[in-house]
Design a protein around this motif. Structure first.
Motif, PDB file in Angstrom:
ATOM      1  N   THR A   1     -62.514 -33.953 -13.831  1.00  0.00           N
ATOM      2  CA  THR A   1     -63.168 -32.871 -13.654  1.00  0.00           C
ATOM      3  C   THR A   1     -64.471 -33.473 -14.160  1.00  0.00           C
TER       4      THR A   1
ATOM      5  N   GLN B   1     -61.756 -25.801 -12.170  1.00  0.00           N
ATOM      6  CA  GLN B   1     -59.938 -25.733 -12.628  1.00  0.00           C
ATOM      7  C   GLN B   1     -60.554 -24.939 -13.535  1.00  0.00           C
TER       8      GLN B   1
ATOM      9  N   ASP C   1     -60.914 -28.235  -7.945  1.00  0.00           N
ATOM     10  CA  ASP C   1     -60.171 -29.149  -9.242  1.00  0.00           C
ATOM     11  C   ASP C   1     -59.428 -28.182  -9.488  1.00  0.00           C
ATOM     12  N   GLU C   2     -58.047 -28.351  -9.580  1.00  0.00           N
ATOM     13  CA  GLU C   2     -56.757 -28.042 -10.295  1.00  0.00           C
ATOM     14  C   GLU C   2     -56.599 -26.500  -9.250  1.00  0.00           C
TER      15      GLU C   2
HETATM   16 MG   LIG Z   1     -59.841 -31.483 -15.148  1.00  0.00          MG
END
Ligand SMILES: [Mg+2]
Ligand SMILES: Nc1ncnc2c1ncn2[C@@H]1O[C@H](COP(=O)(O)OP(=O)(O)OP(=O)(O)O)[C@@H](O)[C@H]1O
Length: 253
Positions: free
Chosen positions: A46, A88, A173-174
C-alpha cells in the motif's frame, strides 16, 4: 501494443520512523500490461501505491509517467494525468447516493477533455458505469445511499469511481477483499476487457488464484524490498517467495 513504458518507478524509498516501508523498489508498466503485486502483510504494497499516486512523498526515487517526472505531485494532479487507484480501505461519500460518488471524476477536466469538451449527461454516464459493475440499472441500488450498501458493492463502486476518470494506469489495492466469489467472478472479466483495450493495471491482491489467472507478471515485496519479479509460474516456483509466505504462517502460529 507495447512501446515505451507508460509508468516507470525507480528506486522508491520510504521510511516511517523505525520502519523501512519501501526500499529501492523499481519496476515498469507498459500500455496493456497487467502486473500483479503480492507480499505478506506489512511488506509495503500500500505504501508503494501511496508513493506512486502522491498520497505519500518518497524519501528517494522517482515516478515517471510517459517519461514525465511526477514524483511527489499532489494526488489530484496525478489522477488528472491518468493514474487512478482504488483503496484497500474504501473511501467514499457514504451519505450520497451511490451513483453521485462518480460525479467528481466525471466533472474532472480530464474527463471533459476526453469527451471533446463536453461533460454530457453525467448522471446517465454514472448509471451506465455502475451498470457495467453489476449495479442493476433498473433496481434502486444505484440510487441508494452508498453507506447502506454491502461491502462488495462499495468495492465495486470504488472501482467504478476510479474507472470514471478514464485512466491509462489503474492501481487496485486489494480490490477483491470483502467481495463474494460471484462478485470476483464478474469483476475479473471486466478488468480483462479494459486491460485488452490498453489499460495498464497494477493489481495488489492476496487472492493469488484469481490474480495469477489474469496477470502477465508478478512482483513480490517482502519487508519493503522487491524480492523477485516474473511470470506467475516463475514466482510460484521461487524458494525466496515460499520462504516469505512461510514466515507469515510461522508468525501466525
Ligand atoms: Mg496494504
Ligand atoms: N502512515 C504510516 N505511518 C507509520 N507507519 C506506516 C504508515 N503506513 C505504513 N506504515 C508501516 O509501513 C509498513 C508497510 O505497510 P503497508 O501498509 O505498505 O503494507 P502492506 O503490504 O500494504 O500490508 P497489508 O497486506 O496488510 O495491506 C508496515 O510496517 C506499516 O505499519
Amino acid at each position: 501494443m507495447n512501446g515505451e513504458p507508460l509508468l516507470q518507478v525507480r528506486d522508491l524509498r520510504k521510511r516511517f520512523g523505525g520502519v523501512q516501508a519501501v526500499f529501492d523498489v523499481g519496476f515498469e508498466l507498459r500500455r496493456g500490461e497487467f502486473l500483479g503485486v503480492i507480499g505478506p502483510n506489512g511488506s509495503g504494497k500500500t505504501t508503494l501505491v501511496n508513493l506512486i499516486t502522491g498520497f505519500v512523498k518518497p524519501d528517494a526515487g522517482q515516478v515517471l509517467l510517459k517519461g514525465r517526472n511526477i514524483t511527489g505531485k499532489m494526488p489530484y494532479t496525478i489522477a488528472g494525468f491518468g493514474i487512478a487507484r482504488t483503496f484497500q480501505m474504501v473511501r467514499l461519500f457514504y451519505n450520497l447516493p451511490a451513483y453521485k460518488n462518480l460525479i467528481i471524476p466525471l466533472c474532472s477536466s480530464r474527463f471533459k477533455k476526453l469527451r471533446g469538451g463536453r461533460y454530457g449527461e453525467r448522471d446517465d454516464v454514472a448509471i451506465e458505469l455502475l451498470d457495467d459493475m453489476g449495479f442493476e440499472r433498473d433496481s434502486l441500488v444505484p440510487y441508494k445511499v452508498a453507506g447502506s450498501l454491502p461491502h462488495g458493492y462499495l468495492k465495486r463502486l470504488d472501482l467504478a469511481r476510479a474507472l470514471a476518470l478514464r485512466p491509462e494506469v489503474l492501481i487496485l489495492d486489494e480490490l477483491f477483499s470483502g467481495m463474494s466469489m460471484s462478485e470476483v467472478a464478474s469483476t475479473l472479466p471486466l478488468l480483462e476487457k479494459f486491460n485488452q483495450e490498453g489499460l495498464a493495471i497494477m493489481m495488489i491482491e492476496h487472492r493469488l488464484k484469481e490474480l495469477f489467472r489474469v496477470v502477465d507478471r508478478v512482483m513480490v515485496l517482502n519487508f519493503g524490498i522487491k524480492i523477485t519479479e516474473g511470470s506467475p509460474a516463475e514466482v510460484m516456483a521461487s524458494e525466496e517467495v515460499k520462504k516469505a509466505y512461510l514466515g507469515i504462517q510461522v508468525e501466525l502460529e
